[in-house]
Design a protein around this motif. Structure first.
Motif, PDB file in Angstrom:
ATOM      1  N   LEU A 299       4.985   4.703   8.391  1.00  0.00           N
ATOM      2  CA  LEU A 299       5.517   4.803   6.949  1.00  0.00           C
ATOM      3  C   LEU A 299       4.293   4.849   5.907  1.00  0.00           C
ATOM      4  O   LEU A 299       4.198   6.109   5.156  1.00  0.00           O
ATOM      5  CB  LEU A 299       6.463   3.880   6.490  1.00  0.00           C
ATOM      6  CG  LEU A 299       6.876   4.104   4.965  1.00  0.00           C
ATOM      7  CD1 LEU A 299       7.907   5.161   4.856  1.00  0.00           C
ATOM      8  CD2 LEU A 299       7.473   2.470   4.615  1.00  0.00           C
ATOM      9  N   ALA A 300       3.660   3.859   6.021  1.00  0.00           N
ATOM     10  CA  ALA A 300       2.188   4.002   5.126  1.00  0.00           C
ATOM     11  C   ALA A 300       1.419   5.261   5.367  1.00  0.00           C
ATOM     12  O   ALA A 300       0.681   5.898   4.222  1.00  0.00           O
ATOM     13  CB  ALA A 300       1.541   2.762   5.165  1.00  0.00           C
ATOM     14  N   ALA A 301       1.295   5.635   6.557  1.00  0.00           N
ATOM     15  CA  ALA A 301       0.456   6.876   6.893  1.00  0.00           C
ATOM     16  C   ALA A 301       0.866   7.857   6.390  1.00  0.00           C
ATOM     17  O   ALA A 301       0.361   8.833   5.744  1.00  0.00           O
ATOM     18  CB  ALA A 301       0.181   6.806   8.416  1.00  0.00           C
ATOM     19  N   PHE A 302       2.263   8.055   6.384  1.00  0.00           N
ATOM     20  CA  PHE A 302       2.811   9.535   5.894  1.00  0.00           C
ATOM     21  C   PHE A 302       2.828   9.450   4.679  1.00  0.00           C
ATOM     22  O   PHE A 302       2.447  10.556   3.951  1.00  0.00           O
ATOM     23  CB  PHE A 302       4.304   9.687   6.489  1.00  0.00           C
ATOM     24  CG  PHE A 302       5.263  10.221   6.000  1.00  0.00           C
ATOM     25  CD1 PHE A 302       4.932  11.982   6.209  1.00  0.00           C
ATOM     26  CD2 PHE A 302       6.026  10.242   5.139  1.00  0.00           C
ATOM     27  CE1 PHE A 302       5.864  12.723   5.826  1.00  0.00           C
ATOM     28  CE2 PHE A 302       6.906  11.115   4.214  1.00  0.00           C
ATOM     29  CZ  PHE A 302       6.742  12.404   4.999  1.00  0.00           C
ATOM     30  N   ILE A 303       3.035   8.473   3.896  1.00  0.00           N
ATOM     31  CA  ILE A 303       3.168   8.487   2.364  1.00  0.00           C
ATOM     32  C   ILE A 303       1.735   8.691   1.749  1.00  0.00           C
ATOM     33  O   ILE A 303       1.402   9.301   0.788  1.00  0.00           O
ATOM     34  CB  ILE A 303       3.876   7.294   1.835  1.00  0.00           C
ATOM     35  CG1 ILE A 303       5.296   7.314   2.252  1.00  0.00           C
ATOM     36  CG2 ILE A 303       3.914   7.474   0.294  1.00  0.00           C
ATOM     37  CD1 ILE A 303       6.131   5.955   1.885  1.00  0.00           C
ATOM     38  N   TYR A 304       0.695   8.125   2.470  1.00  0.00           N
ATOM     39  CA  TYR A 304      -0.744   8.457   2.161  1.00  0.00           C
ATOM     40  C   TYR A 304      -0.999   9.912   2.193  1.00  0.00           C
ATOM     41  O   TYR A 304      -1.449  10.336   1.206  1.00  0.00           O
ATOM     42  CB  TYR A 304      -1.690   7.519   2.774  1.00  0.00           C
ATOM     43  CG  TYR A 304      -3.174   7.718   2.881  1.00  0.00           C
ATOM     44  CD1 TYR A 304      -3.847   7.593   1.729  1.00  0.00           C
ATOM     45  CD2 TYR A 304      -3.603   8.553   3.762  1.00  0.00           C
ATOM     46  CE1 TYR A 304      -5.012   7.742   1.664  1.00  0.00           C
ATOM     47  CE2 TYR A 304      -4.909   8.785   3.858  1.00  0.00           C
ATOM     48  CZ  TYR A 304      -5.765   8.426   2.481  1.00  0.00           C
ATOM     49  OH  TYR A 304      -7.139   8.893   2.414  1.00  0.00           O
ATOM     50  N   ARG A 305      -0.659  10.425   3.075  1.00  0.00           N
ATOM     51  CA  ARG A 305      -0.886  11.901   3.325  1.00  0.00           C
ATOM     52  C   ARG A 305      -0.167  12.803   2.214  1.00  0.00           C
ATOM     53  O   ARG A 305      -0.737  13.579   1.725  1.00  0.00           O
ATOM     54  CB  ARG A 305      -0.302  12.227   4.759  1.00  0.00           C
ATOM     55  CG  ARG A 305      -0.774  13.959   4.810  1.00  0.00           C
ATOM     56  CD  ARG A 305      -0.308  14.432   6.420  1.00  0.00           C
ATOM     57  NE  ARG A 305       1.323  14.423   6.334  1.00  0.00           N
ATOM     58  CZ  ARG A 305       1.893  14.741   7.321  1.00  0.00           C
ATOM     59  NH1 ARG A 305       1.473  15.003   8.273  1.00  0.00           N
ATOM     60  NH2 ARG A 305       3.177  14.642   7.235  1.00  0.00           N
ATOM     61  N   GLU A 306       0.985  12.481   1.760  1.00  0.00           N
ATOM     62  CA  GLU A 306       1.562  13.019   0.760  1.00  0.00           C
ATOM     63  C   GLU A 306       1.082  12.847  -0.575  1.00  0.00           C
ATOM     64  O   GLU A 306       1.021  13.825  -1.476  1.00  0.00           O
ATOM     65  CB  GLU A 306       3.122  12.343   0.609  1.00  0.00           C
ATOM     66  CG  GLU A 306       3.913  12.772   1.900  1.00  0.00           C
ATOM     67  CD  GLU A 306       4.371  14.278   1.970  1.00  0.00           C
ATOM     68  OE1 GLU A 306       3.934  14.827   0.975  1.00  0.00           O
ATOM     69  OE2 GLU A 306       5.094  14.736   2.814  1.00  0.00           O
ATOM     70  N   ALA A 307       0.758  11.610  -0.952  1.00  0.00           N
ATOM     71  CA  ALA A 307      -0.191  11.418  -2.066  1.00  0.00           C
ATOM     72  C   ALA A 307      -1.599  12.035  -1.944  1.00  0.00           C
ATOM     73  O   ALA A 307      -2.022  12.594  -3.304  1.00  0.00           O
ATOM     74  CB  ALA A 307      -0.261   9.809  -2.253  1.00  0.00           C
TER      75      ALA A 307
ATOM     76  N   TYR B 156       0.851  -1.303  -0.045  1.00  0.00           N
ATOM     77  CA  TYR B 156      -0.097  -0.035   0.060  1.00  0.00           C
ATOM     78  C   TYR B 156       0.895   1.212  -0.110  1.00  0.00           C
ATOM     79  O   TYR B 156       0.651   2.128  -0.770  1.00  0.00           O
ATOM     80  CB  TYR B 156      -1.031   0.006   1.255  1.00  0.00           C
ATOM     81  CG  TYR B 156      -2.178  -0.945   1.045  1.00  0.00           C
ATOM     82  CD1 TYR B 156      -3.257  -0.754   0.216  1.00  0.00           C
ATOM     83  CD2 TYR B 156      -2.336  -1.955   2.065  1.00  0.00           C
ATOM     84  CE1 TYR B 156      -4.101  -1.378   0.136  1.00  0.00           C
ATOM     85  CE2 TYR B 156      -3.303  -2.788   1.856  1.00  0.00           C
ATOM     86  CZ  TYR B 156      -4.145  -2.545   0.852  1.00  0.00           C
ATOM     87  OH  TYR B 156      -5.494  -3.291   0.659  1.00  0.00           O
ATOM     88  N   ALA B 157       1.830   1.214   0.839  1.00  0.00           N
ATOM     89  CA  ALA B 157       2.799   2.355   0.912  1.00  0.00           C
ATOM     90  C   ALA B 157       3.377   2.645  -0.348  1.00  0.00           C
ATOM     91  O   ALA B 157       3.747   3.648  -0.927  1.00  0.00           O
ATOM     92  CB  ALA B 157       3.941   2.329   2.006  1.00  0.00           C
ATOM     93  N   SER B 158       3.865   1.646  -1.083  1.00  0.00           N
ATOM     94  CA  SER B 158       4.473   1.830  -2.404  1.00  0.00           C
ATOM     95  C   SER B 158       3.511   2.365  -3.462  1.00  0.00           C
ATOM     96  O   SER B 158       3.822   3.108  -4.288  1.00  0.00           O
ATOM     97  CB  SER B 158       4.990   0.487  -3.020  1.00  0.00           C
ATOM     98  OG  SER B 158       5.855  -0.129  -2.035  1.00  0.00           O
ATOM     99  N   ILE B 159       2.295   1.885  -3.482  1.00  0.00           N
ATOM    100  CA  ILE B 159       1.203   2.640  -4.320  1.00  0.00           C
ATOM    101  C   ILE B 159       1.004   3.973  -4.003  1.00  0.00           C
ATOM    102  O   ILE B 159       1.106   4.929  -5.061  1.00  0.00           O
ATOM    103  CB  ILE B 159      -0.332   1.751  -4.162  1.00  0.00           C
ATOM    104  CG1 ILE B 159       0.107   0.500  -4.835  1.00  0.00           C
ATOM    105  CG2 ILE B 159      -0.956   2.517  -5.113  1.00  0.00           C
ATOM    106  CD1 ILE B 159      -1.001  -0.548  -4.474  1.00  0.00           C
ATOM    107  N   PHE B 160       1.099   4.370  -2.861  1.00  0.00           N
ATOM    108  CA  PHE B 160       0.802   5.906  -2.680  1.00  0.00           C
ATOM    109  C   PHE B 160       2.118   6.497  -2.714  1.00  0.00           C
ATOM    110  O   PHE B 160       2.042   7.578  -3.504  1.00  0.00           O
ATOM    111  CB  PHE B 160       0.716   5.816  -0.933  1.00  0.00           C
ATOM    112  CG  PHE B 160      -0.450   5.262  -0.274  1.00  0.00           C
ATOM    113  CD1 PHE B 160      -1.428   5.170  -0.989  1.00  0.00           C
ATOM    114  CD2 PHE B 160      -0.362   4.858   1.051  1.00  0.00           C
ATOM    115  CE1 PHE B 160      -2.645   4.533  -0.528  1.00  0.00           C
ATOM    116  CE2 PHE B 160      -1.613   4.017   1.581  1.00  0.00           C
ATOM    117  CZ  PHE B 160      -2.499   3.933   0.806  1.00  0.00           C
ATOM    118  N   ALA B 161       3.261   5.816  -2.923  1.00  0.00           N
ATOM    119  CA  ALA B 161       4.684   6.555  -3.098  1.00  0.00           C
ATOM    120  C   ALA B 161       4.579   6.839  -4.456  1.00  0.00           C
ATOM    121  O   ALA B 161       5.095   7.577  -5.179  1.00  0.00           O
ATOM    122  CB  ALA B 161       5.796   5.722  -2.743  1.00  0.00           C
ATOM    123  N   ALA B 162       4.165   6.033  -5.465  1.00  0.00           N
ATOM    124  CA  ALA B 162       4.112   5.721  -6.961  1.00  0.00           C
ATOM    125  C   ALA B 162       3.296   7.048  -7.601  1.00  0.00           C
ATOM    126  O   ALA B 162       3.463   7.844  -8.351  1.00  0.00           O
ATOM    127  CB  ALA B 162       3.649   4.602  -7.738  1.00  0.00           C
TER     128      ALA B 162
END
Length: 514
Positions: free
Chosen positions: A421-429, A342-348
Motif C-alpha cells: 500500500l505504501a509503495a503504491f501511494i508513494y508512486r502516485e504522490a 508514511y502512506a497517509s502522508i503520501f496520500a495527503a
C-alpha cells in the motif's frame, strides 16, 4: 497580482506547515498521556469481558459515524477554494443522517445482546456519540482546511474532560461501562464547543446548514470518491464486532483492544502530519513542505516505535497484568502503524495536489488519485479483515481457545498489506510533485532507536510488570523519558536537518519566525 491570488497566498501564509505540524503533534502527545490514563482507568476497573464489550461498541459507533466522511470529506476542499456555500451543505446532510445512525446502533445492539447477552441500555447511551459526531465531523474537517491547529486544541479539551470524568464516574462513583460512555459523550460535546470557539476566534467563518439542492447534489454526486475512504475507515473497526461474533465472547476483543494502543497513538499522530500538510498544499504546492513533514514524522514515529516495541510487556501490564501476554499483537501493530503513517502522508500529498475536482465531478474523477488512492486503502483493508476473520473462524472451528492466537491473524495481515500500500501511494504522490524520501533521517532514527532500546534492555525494564500501579508506573515513565532523551541526542548528532530544525524552532519561539 489579482485579488483572488493575493487571498490564496495570504491563506497559505496563515497555514504554516511546520507550526501546525508541531503544534498538532505536541497536542497529540498531551492527548496521548490523557488517552493512556483513560484507557488505564477503563481497562483496570472493568473486567476483561466488560472491557471487550466497551471496545466492541466503540467499534460499532465509529463504523456508523464514518458515514459522515462521505460529504464532510469535501468541506476543506471547497472551503479553501472559495466555495463555502457548497461546504455548508455537508452540515445539512450530517443533520439528516444523525437520527438514522442512532437507529442503526440501537438495532445492532438488539442483535448483539441476543448473541452475547447484556443490556440494550448501553448501546442506546453509546449511540448518542453518533449524534454528536454530526457536529464534530463538520467542524473537524472545516478546521483541517483552514486552521489545522484547532483540531489539536479541540482534542486536548476532549481528552482532558474525558479523563477527569472517567476518574469521577468510574473510580469514585463505580459506574462501570455507563460511566465510561457518559464521560465519552460529555467530552465529545466539549470538543464541539471548543472547535466552534477556536474557529471563530481565529477568524474562520463557519457556514450554517443550507438546503440548496444544487449544492447537495454536488456532494451526493461526488460521494463515490470518499466512499472508499469511508469504507476503509469502517474496516479499521470491523474486526472488533466480527471477532466478538466469531468467538461469541468479548475476551479476544479485549486483547485486541489493548493491542490497538500503538496503532491509535501513532496513526492519530499521523493525522497531525497529513492534515497540516494538506492545508498548505491545497493552496500552494511546495516540495520542502512534504519533505519537512516526512522528516518530522520519521523522528517522532521511530522514537515511539523503538520504545513501545522494547517495552511492550510493561506497557500492556499497565492496563491489567493479564494483558502482558499480548506483546506479539502489540508489536505487530506498532510496525504496521509506522508504515501506514508514511502512506497517509503520501496520500495527503497526492490528493491535495489534484485539481480536476474543481471543474469536474461524478464519474470523471475515477481516473484521478481522488479515486485510485481510496480504492487502494479499501482493497487493503478488505483483504486484511476478510482473510483475518476467515483464519480466526478456522481456529475457533478447530478448537483453538487461546484469545491471543485467535486474534493474531488480524495484525499479521494488517502489517503484510501495509507495505505494498505504501509503495503504491508513494508512486502516485511522486507523479504529482518531486520530493525525496528522508533516507538519512530514517537511518538516524534506526540507529538512535537501536541505542535507546539497548539502554532499556540493560536496565531490565522490558521484563518489568506493572502491578502496583502508582509505584511501578514511575519506574516505567523514567525509562521512557530516558530512552527518548537518548534517542533525541543520537538523532541530533546524526541528522544535519534535525540540527537546523531545532535552531529554526528556537528562532520561532523567540519571535523571529519559523
Amino acid at each position: 497580482m489579482s485579488g483572488g491570488l493575493s487571498s490564496v497566498i495570504a491563506e497559505a501564509r496563515a497555514v504554516r506547515v511546520r507550526f501546525s505540524t508541531v503544534f498538532n503533534y505536541l497536542s497529540h502527545m498531551y492527548r496521548l498521556a490523557l488517552a493512556l490514563g483513560f484507557t488505564v482507568i477503563v481497562a483496570r476497573r472493568l473486567s476483561i469481558p466488560d472491557y471487550g464489550l466497551y471496545i466492541m461498541i466503540m467499534g460499532l459507533v465509529n463504523i456508523v459515524s464514518s458515514i459522515y466522511m462521505l460529504w464532510c470529506y469535501w468541506v476543506p476542499r471547497f472551503y479553501a477554494r472559495g466555495r463555502r456555500d457548497v461546504a455548508s451543505a455537508a452540515l445539512t446532510l450530517n443533520i439528516m443522517y444523525a437520527p438514522i445512525g442512532y437507529a442503526v446502533i440501537a438495532l445492532t445492539g438488539l442483535y448483539y445482546i441476543s448473541r452475547i447477552g447484556g443490556s440494550l441500555d448501553i448501546f442506546l447511551i453509546a449511540g448518542l456519540l453518533t449524534v454528536l459526531d454530526a457536529i464534530n465531523y463538520y467542524l473537524m474537517f472545516l478546521s483541517r482546511g483552514t486552521r489545522p491547529y484547532v483540531e489539536g486544541g479541540a482534542n486536548i479539551v476532549r481528552s482532558t474532560v474525558r479523563l477527569a470524568l472517567a476518574y469521577i464516574l468510574i473510580v469514585t462513583l463505580h459506574m462501570g461501562l455507563y460511566g465510561a460512555y457518559t464521560a465519552a459523550i460529555i467530552a465529545l460535546a466539549s470538543a464541539c464547543i471548543t472547535y466552534y470557539i477556536m474557529l471563530r476566534i481565529s477568524g474562520v467563518s463557519i457556514p450554517p446548514p443550507t438546503l440548496n439542492t444544487s449544492h447537495l447534489r454536488i456532494l451526493v454526486m461526488n460521494m463515490y470518491i470518499p466512499l472508499l475512504a469511508c469504507l476503509n475507515m469502517m474496516m479499521l473497526y470491523f474486526e472488533r464486532p466480527l471477532i466478538t461474533l466469531i468467538t461469541a465472547s468479548t475476551i479476544a476483543t479485549a486483547y485486541l483492544g489493548v493491542s490497538y494502543i500503538p496503532r491509535m497513538l501513532i496513526m492519530q499522530g499521523g493525522s497531525a502530519f497529513s492534515s497540516s500538510l494538506m492545508a498548505r498544499l491545497l493552496r500552494i504546492p511546495c516540495r520542502r513542505d512534504v519533505e519537512d513533514v516526512l522528516r518530522i514524522s520519521t523522528f517522532i514515529n521511530l522514537c515511539a516505535a523503538s520504545i513501545m516495541i522494547t517495552l511492550s510487556k510493561p506497557i500492556l501490564t499497565m492496563f491489567r497484568p493479564e494483558y502482558g501476554n499480548a506483546s506479539i499483537l502489540f508489536t505487530l501493530f506498532v510496525v504496521e502503524a509506522v508504515i501506514v503513517v508514511y502512506a497517509s502522508i503520501f496520500a495527503a500529498t497526492a490528493t491535495s495536489l489534484e485539481r480536476r475536482d474543481l471543474y469536474e465531478s461524478g464519474a470523471a474523477l475515477t481516473s484521478t488519485v481522488l479515486f485510485r488512492i481510496p480504492l487502494s486503502w479499501f482493497l487493503r483493508s478488505s483483504i486484511s479483515i476478510i482473510a483475518g476473520s476467515l483464519l480466526a473462524y478456522a481456529m475457533v472451528s478447530t478448537g483453538v481457545s487461546d484469545p491471543i492466537l485467535i486474534a493474531l491473524p488480524y495484525p499479521i495481515l494488517w502489517l503484510a498489506t501495509s507495505i505494498p500500500l505504501a509503495a503504491f501511494i508513494y508512486r502516485e504522490a511522486r507523479r504529482k510533485i518531486d520530493f525525496g524520501i528522508p533516507v538519512r533521517e530514517i537511518l538516524a532514527g534506526i540507529v538512535a532507536g537501536g541505542i535507546s532500546s539497548t539502554m532499556l534492555i540493560i536496565t531490565g525494564l522490558p521484563w518489568f510488570e506493572v502491578r502496583r500501579f502508582w509505584t511501578d508506573i514511575l519506574w516505567l515513565a523514567l525509562g521512557v523519558v530516558g530512552a527518548a532523551v537518548i534517542y533525541a541526542l543520537v538523532f541530533y548528532t546524526l541528522s544535519p536537518w534535525f540540527r537546523g530544525f531545532v535552531r529554526a524552532s528556537m528562532k520561532f519561539l523567540s519571535g523571529r519566525g519559523m
